[in-house]
Design a protein around this motif. Structure first.
Motif, PDB file in Angstrom:
ATOM      1  N   SER A   1       0.826  -1.205   0.000  1.00  0.00           N
ATOM      2  CA  SER A   1       0.000   0.000   0.000  1.00  0.00           C
ATOM      3  C   SER A   1       0.860   1.255   0.000  1.00  0.00           C
ATOM      4  CB  SER A   1      -0.898   0.035   1.238  1.00  0.00           C
ATOM      5  OG  SER A   1      -1.831  -0.995   1.186  1.00  0.00           O
TER       6      SER A   1
ATOM      7  N   GLU B   1      -8.967  -0.078   2.419  1.00  0.00           N
ATOM      8  CA  GLU B   1      -8.973  -1.468   1.977  1.00  0.00           C
ATOM      9  C   GLU B   1      -9.356  -1.572   0.494  1.00  0.00           C
ATOM     10  OE1 GLU B   1     -11.205  -5.690   2.882  1.00  0.00           O
ATOM     11  OE2 GLU B   1     -11.117  -4.196   4.479  1.00  0.00           O
TER      12      GLU B   1
ATOM     13  N   ASP C   1      -6.514   0.224  -1.701  1.00  0.00           N
ATOM     14  CA  ASP C   1      -5.131  -0.107  -1.378  1.00  0.00           C
ATOM     15  C   ASP C   1      -4.303   1.124  -0.995  1.00  0.00           C
ATOM     16  OD1 ASP C   1      -3.122  -1.977  -0.920  1.00  0.00           O
ATOM     17  OD2 ASP C   1      -2.320  -1.798  -2.949  1.00  0.00           O
TER      18      ASP C   1
END
Length: 175
Positions: free
Chosen positions: A2, A51, A54
């Protein structure tokens, strides 16, 4: 892995003011490097956003509106802290604002006073007389994702530009 950019397509915010709340669009020149990306408004809340797209929590900053009182006077401020941390509202923020009592501003007040959607409130375009209290960890994070004033998009910009806003004060605010 990420990052701040995640999997979103970021465009210059000054060219896509339709993705910004009106007060943010008016003030976006104060953050010249700001980029904007459209998102699913149902995924605007931080955990779901990070989430789904990312984006690292360490590069996502939450902006909350607080209201403090002292001697019958209400003082509003915005507090910017990384999504991976908690803000010390009752300690550092309360002391900085020199108020006896402090709390999160009620949703309807935050929305009406900022001209932004709840869940999309951002430090860019807030009332000029409000302090913007930026946690030092936000500044250290480099590029950060913040709200755009609406739930259907996000801004990505160098945290140093947030720290340079006229009413910004960088403090140690996280617990």
């Amino acid at each position: 892995m990420s990052s701040a950019e995640g999997v979103l397509t970021w465009e210059p915010a000054t060219r896509h003011t339709e993705l910004l709340a009106a007060p943010v669009a008016e003030a976006i020149a104060s953050t010249p490097s700001a980029r904007v990306a459209a998102i699913d408004a149902g995924l605007a809340d931080t955990a779901a956003f990070c989430e789904a797209y990312d984006v690292a929590m360490e590069h996502s900053a939450n902006c909350v509106v607080v209201a403090g009182k002292r001697a019958g006077e209400v003082r509003y401020a915005a507090v910017l802290v990384l999504a991976s941390m908690r803000a010390d509202i009752n300690g550092a923020v309360r002391r900085h604002l020199d108020v006896r009592k402090i709390s999160f501003a009620p949703m309807d007040q935050a929305v009406s006073l900022t001209g932004m959607e709840f869940g999309g409130i951002t430090p860019v375009g807030l009332p000029a007389d409000w302090p913007v209290l930026v946690d030092e960890a936000v500044v250290a994070a480099g590029d950060v994702v913040v709200g755009s004033g609406i739930r259907g998009s996000k801004l990505l910009l160098p945290a140093a530009e947030l720290a340079a806003l006229p009413s910004a004060v960088v403090l140690s605010l996280s617990l």
